[in-house]
Write a protein that holds these residues in place. Structure first.
Motif, PDB file in Angstrom:
ATOM      1  N   GLY A 112       3.883  -2.198 -15.839  1.00 50.25           N
ATOM      2  CA  GLY A 112       3.501  -1.860 -14.148  1.00 50.25           C
ATOM      3  C   GLY A 112       2.341  -2.695 -13.192  1.00 50.25           C
ATOM      4  N   ALA A 113       2.367  -3.879 -13.718  1.00 51.47           N
ATOM      5  CA  ALA A 113       1.331  -4.518 -12.699  1.00 51.47           C
ATOM      6  C   ALA A 113       2.648  -5.145 -11.588  1.00 51.47           C
ATOM      7  CB  ALA A 113       1.034  -5.888 -13.310  1.00 51.47           C
ATOM      8  N   ALA A 114       3.649  -5.506 -11.552  1.00 54.36           N
ATOM      9  CA  ALA A 114       4.862  -5.844 -10.663  1.00 54.36           C
ATOM     10  C   ALA A 114       4.785  -4.916  -9.500  1.00 54.36           C
ATOM     11  CB  ALA A 114       5.884  -6.254 -11.046  1.00 54.36           C
ATOM     12  N   LEU A 119       3.402  -1.988  -4.836  1.00 58.53           N
ATOM     13  CA  LEU A 119       2.753  -1.062  -3.577  1.00 58.53           C
ATOM     14  C   LEU A 119       1.789  -1.586  -2.583  1.00 58.53           C
ATOM     15  CD1 LEU A 119       2.666   2.316  -4.113  1.00 58.53           C
ATOM     16  CD2 LEU A 119       1.066   1.831  -5.551  1.00 58.53           C
ATOM     17  N   VAL A 120       1.093  -1.876  -2.772  1.00 55.03           N
ATOM     18  CA  VAL A 120      -0.493  -2.609  -2.324  1.00 55.03           C
ATOM     19  C   VAL A 120       0.540  -3.793  -1.661  1.00 55.03           C
ATOM     20  CG1 VAL A 120      -2.841  -1.827  -4.089  1.00 55.03           C
ATOM     21  CG2 VAL A 120      -0.966  -4.154  -3.958  1.00 55.03           C
ATOM     22  N   GLY A 121       1.583  -4.606  -1.507  1.00 48.27           N
ATOM     23  CA  GLY A 121       1.976  -4.964  -0.226  1.00 48.27           C
ATOM     24  C   GLY A 121       1.579  -6.499  -0.471  1.00 48.27           C
TER      25      GLY A 121
END
Length: 123
Positions: A112-114, A119-121
């Motif tokens: 999930g980190a990538a 998601l946060v740009g």
């Protein structure tokens, strides 16, 4: 005046029981400082990357510490009552819990980190 020696004994016992918890907390702080020193010495431009990575892994690290705080408290209480069996049981259950939680965190961060950074740009 008679209570002074008993208070000193109680204080000494509290320090003895609390020392493993304090050392564990200092270990987490030392880990962060060591990361900062090593990255700063070898790759100073990547200090921002270290801070960014810590936003992903910092919460699970501290969540895991909070999750295992009960092991420290139970073990300290058991050792204070001279019940080594209960202390061993708390340690074994804590190791199992830590292992399972660690595997879950590795799985979540790995997968999930990538997506989180996208998601946060963050590139």
């Amino acid at each position: 005046m008679n209570q002074l020696p008993s208070r000193i004994l109680i204080l000494r016992e509290l320090i003895r029981l609390g020392m493993p918890i304090a050392v564990g907390r200092m270990g987490v702080i030392a880990m962060g400082i060591t990361d900062l020193i090593v990255v700063g010495q070898l790759a100073g431009d990547e200090l921002a990357d270290l801070a960014l990575a810590y936003t992903v892994i910092g919460v699970p690290i501290h969540g895991g510490i909070a999750l295992l705080l009960g092991v420290q408290i139970t073990s300290a209480r058991a050792l204070g009552q001279a019940d080594a069996g209960l202390a061993r049981l708390a340690w074994r259950r804590g190791m199992l819990l830590a292992g399972l939680a660690g595997l879950l965190v590795v799985l979540l961060v790995w997968t999930g980190a990538a997506g989180f950074f996208q998601l946060v740009g963050v590139q």
